[in-house]
Design a protein around this motif. Structure first.
Motif, PDB file in Angstrom:
ATOM      1  N   SER A 279      -9.452  37.110 -10.780  1.00 47.05           N
ATOM      2  CA  SER A 279      -9.058  36.437 -12.070  1.00 47.05           C
ATOM      3  C   SER A 279      -9.254  37.219 -13.243  1.00 47.05           C
ATOM      4  O   SER A 279      -8.679  37.084 -14.104  1.00 47.05           O
TER       5      SER A 279
ATOM      6  N   LYS B 278      -6.446  38.042 -16.273  1.00 49.44           N
ATOM      7  CA  LYS B 278      -6.751  37.859 -17.545  1.00 49.44           C
ATOM      8  C   LYS B 278      -6.703  39.069 -18.383  1.00 49.44           C
ATOM      9  O   LYS B 278      -6.035  38.939 -19.673  1.00 49.44           O
TER      10      LYS B 278
ATOM     11  N   TRP C 141      -3.043  39.676 -18.661  1.00 48.15           N
ATOM     12  CA  TRP C 141      -2.356  38.760 -19.670  1.00 48.15           C
ATOM     13  C   TRP C 141      -2.507  39.083 -21.246  1.00 48.15           C
ATOM     14  O   TRP C 141      -1.596  38.893 -21.923  1.00 48.15           O
ATOM     15  N   ASN C 142      -3.904  39.198 -21.331  1.00 46.15           N
ATOM     16  CA  ASN C 142      -4.049  39.801 -22.798  1.00 46.15           C
ATOM     17  C   ASN C 142      -3.372  40.962 -23.248  1.00 46.15           C
ATOM     18  O   ASN C 142      -3.102  41.181 -24.342  1.00 46.15           O
TER      19      ASN C 142
END
Length: 262
Positions: free
Chosen positions: A193, A197, A200-201
């Motif tokens: 996770s 993330k 994604w950022n």
């Protein structure tokens, strides 16, 4: 292109678990182009064939298959643009590769690979936007990573991966719709996770997640237009079904399924 980042923690810092449990993982996204979706589960390949034929008769296309918990899960969608489909399975990888080439000569594109219950399974389609699709396999991860870099330099993108029976396999294609790619190898599920993330950022989205040889292979890509996505996991198949229904109601489509261990 971004090279791999492998996350590793010292053994002394890892939590001690009495046993590792299997669970299902799903990647959900909006703006996929799909107009409807369904899935089926089957205990055997013979039963899976019946389920696939039934969904095809309803106008759905087969987009992904995953094996876990001694169950085959098949994922379908409408709005793919496919005009014809086929699938096949072989026990021997070299014979599987020969069958891939035979389907290619008939105008079919390999769009998904999965290994389960001693069988390599491939999904094919006509009408795919992908061009110059290649199926590549290597005995060692190091060689497979070199192959990824080589194909990136030649203008290909990695669109699906599978590792089993001591082999690393991948589907590479041009005209994938991606503008850039990256991948990570993560040792522990608890680290997946944070790494997702982080990507994604940085503007990447999760394309494919696979549990491979004791590690999680996370495949990312950048799209011309941003898209919303989430991923979730459940140990029990009934809970996973409820998760799927939950996100369908929120306008997401299930774009990738996998089975793994913590």
């Amino acid at each position: 292109m971004k090279r791999t980042l492998k996350l590793a923690l010292a053994a002394a810092l890892l939590p001690i678990m009495a046993s590792a449990g299997d669970f299902w993982v799903g990647v959900f996204a909006k703006d996929t182009g799909y107009t409807d979706q369904s899935y089926t589960t089957s205990k055997s390949l013979s039963r899976l064939k019946i389920k696939i034929d039934n969904e095809w008769a309803k106008g759905y296309d087969l987009i992904d298959v995953s094996y876990g918990h001694d169950v085959w899960m098949a994922l379908y969608a409408k709005g793919t643009g496919y005009t014809q489909q086929a699938y096949m399975h072989r026990r021997d990888l070299k014979k599987f590769n020969q069958a891939v080439e035979a389907y290619k000569e008939k105008g079919f594109t390999l769009i998904n690979i999965e290994y389960g219950a001693g069988e390599w399974l491939g999904i094919f389609a006509k009408g795919s936007k992908w061009k110059d699709v290649k199926f590549i396999y290597s005995r060692y991860l190091e060689d497979f990573e070199k192959s990824i870099i080589k194909h990136w330099r030649e203008g290909y993108m990695l669109v699906d991966i599978e590792a089993a029976e001591g082999y690393w396999t991948g589907i590479f294609a041009k005209n994938s719709g991606f503008t850039d790619q990256a991948y990570d190898l993560v040792d522990e599920w608890e680290d997946v996770s944070p790494q997702v993330k982080k990507r994604w950022n940085a503007g990447y989205r999760l394309v494919n997640i696979e549990y491979t040889a004791g590690e999680w292979f996370l495949l990312f890509a950048q799209y011309p237009k941003p898209r919303e996505e989430i991923f979730a996991n459940n140990e029990d198949i009934e809970d996973f079904r409820e998760t799927i229904r939950k996100y369908w109601k929120q306008g997401y489509y299930l774009v990738d399924i996998a089975d793994g261990r913590d």
